[in-house]
Design an enzyme around this catalytic site. Sequence first.
Site, PDB file in Angstrom:
ATOM      1  CD  GLU A  50      31.019  53.610  42.600  1.00 12.46           C
ATOM      2  OE1 GLU A  50      30.281  54.030  41.687  1.00 12.46           O
ATOM      3  OE2 GLU A  50      31.589  52.501  42.558  1.00 12.46           O
ATOM      4  CE  LYS A 119      31.285  48.899  41.574  1.00 13.51           C
ATOM      5  NZ  LYS A 119      31.794  50.148  40.951  1.00 13.51           N
ATOM      6  CB  CYS A 160      28.169  51.641  41.266  1.00 17.95           C
ATOM      7  SG  CYS A 160      27.929  52.646  39.787  1.00 17.95           S
TER       8      CYS A 160
END
Length: 284
Positions: A50, A119, A160
């Site tokens: 990331e 995301k 994440c």
Amino acid sequence: MSTLAKAMSKFRLAVVQLHVTSVKADNLSKARRLIREAAGQGSKVVVLPECFNSPYGTGFFQEYAERIPGESTQMLSEAAKENGVYLVGGSIPEEDGGKLYNTCPVFGPDGTLLLKHRKIHLFDIDVPGKIRFQESETLSPGSAFSVFETPFCKVGVGICYDIRFAEMAQLYSKMGCELLVYPGAFNMTTGPAHWELLQRARALDNQLYVATASPARDETSSYIAWGHSTVVNPWGEVISSTGSEEAVVYAEIDLQYLADVRQQIPVTVQRRDDLYAVKPVAES
Ligand SMILES: NC(=O)CC(=O)C(=O)O
């Protein structure tokens, strides 16, 4: 099983735990070198961390943001093509239409952009005395699922905090994914507590492989990443991992083993869909 089917049922995956600095050009050139190194070791799929081109923090996203295509995705496209690999390009701060996203671009071995995953779940947490982080102060969430095909298996992509949402992994599994990849940057509070546990949970729940790629730990940065990039198998075991330093983590992904696990403990076909179901409410 034919020789071709046998050859396609196994492949090498590489996870690059990159030491990210504030100098974008250095991050790009080092990532490119490590992608070459991973391909040289026979990897067919390579995963970056990331925010691989920028420090991770709400104060940095605007400054490092790029449009896609842009400088960083140009490098990723060339690196995928030069090395003939599927490249999960970690994530970069992306600017589009006046908004910023935390975006993972994925490239095929011919250098084409296969997808970009924004995301979905923004990292907004407040653990008193430990860590407060509000991605939503500067970023907007994505709202699409991201799956790509390889000759070996289907791969689902999250970033994440997305790993904390079991429903998303379950949907990817239902869509036929046998490997989930999560570029991620857990920290010194949530890393030791939850990083490995979440990966093993997602892998075991869905009987598939899970791979995570973190930046290497830098004690001088404002957000200190936990590191420990890892690959977990469908039995829920860690099969490859590292510590906090820059490293390339390799793992053999064995799809026959995955099939064996699913046959031995057939939870994937024993669900009571007449009683409960996880299904998307929006088209991706
Ligand atoms: N950085 C993240 O998005 C997530 C994280 O660190 C955590 O869930 O903990």
